[in-house]
Motif scaffolding. Structure first.
Motif, short mmCIF file in Angstrom:
data_model
loop_
_atom_site.label_atom_id
_atom_site.label_comp_id
_atom_site.label_asym_id
_atom_site.label_seq_id
_atom_site.Cartn_x
_atom_site.Cartn_y
_atom_site.Cartn_z
N LEU A 17 0.69 -1.10 -0.10
CA LEU A 17 -0.09 0.12 -0.03
C LEU A 17 0.81 1.27 -0.04
O LEU A 17 0.29 2.23 -0.72
N SER A 20 1.97 1.73 -3.56
CA SER A 20 0.87 2.00 -4.27
C SER A 20 0.64 3.56 -4.09
O SER A 20 0.30 4.22 -5.24
N ARG A 21 0.88 4.01 -2.95
CA ARG A 21 0.51 5.49 -2.78
C ARG A 21 1.80 6.30 -3.41
O ARG A 21 1.36 7.48 -3.81
N TRP A 22 2.81 5.80 -3.66
CA TRP A 22 3.95 6.48 -4.30
C TRP A 22 3.65 6.66 -5.64
O TRP A 22 3.93 7.71 -6.10
N ARG A 24 0.38 6.49 -6.95
CA ARG A 24 -0.44 7.73 -7.04
C ARG A 24 0.02 9.12 -7.02
O ARG A 24 -0.47 9.86 -7.66
N PHE A 25 1.06 8.95 -6.07
CA PHE A 25 1.67 10.74 -5.96
C PHE A 25 2.14 10.94 -7.35
O PHE A 25 2.05 11.98 -7.87
#
Length: 138
Positions: A17, A20-22, A24-25
């Motif tokens: 997760l 995945s945030r990286w 999305r960033f």
């Protein structure tokens, strides 16, 4: 940096997760669409990891492939940030690279080793929107 024919590729852990945030960033801040993405669980991600001497079954590193060069850990993060538009990302990249590599990579690996416990894990890889799909390798 690479030419337009070979965009840089970021190989990331698709079920992590934090990773995945990286991604999305980067999708938000890379407005020019410079970077492509390959989950390490995919055939292309596994192949890139192996090509650059990393074990795809035991990866603790993010990999940035830029041209014929592969960068891992905090060096990869700093180079990705430097490739984003805007001076703040360049400053953040420079600040990261200012720290001794041994210390910054040790901190990176500590987080990487415990990333599922700290940030969680998904049962499936990050699923891009139809508009984002062209930036992902399978």
């Amino acid at each position: 940096m690479t030419d337009d024919a070979t965009p840089p590729v970021i190989v990331y852990d698709g079920v992590c997760l934090l990773c995945s945030r990286w991604v999305r960033f980067l999708l938000t801040h890379d407005r020019e669409g410079r970077y492509r993405f390959a989950p390490m669980q995919s055939d292309s991600g596994r192949r890139l990891l192996q090509t650059h001497g990393l074990d795809p079954d035991s990866p603790f590193s993010m990999l940035l492939v830029d041209g014929n060069n592969g960068y891992t850990d905090t060096t990869a993060i700093a180079r990705v940030l430097r490739g984003l538009p805007g001076k703040r990302w360049h400053w953040l990249s420079a600040a990261l690279l200012f720290m001794p590599r041994r210390l910054r990579d040790a901190a990176y690996r500590l987080v990487a080793r415990h990333r599922y416990r700290i940030f969680g894990r998904s049962e499936q890889c990050f699923v891009p929107t139809p508009e984002q799909r062209s930036r992902f390798m399978s």
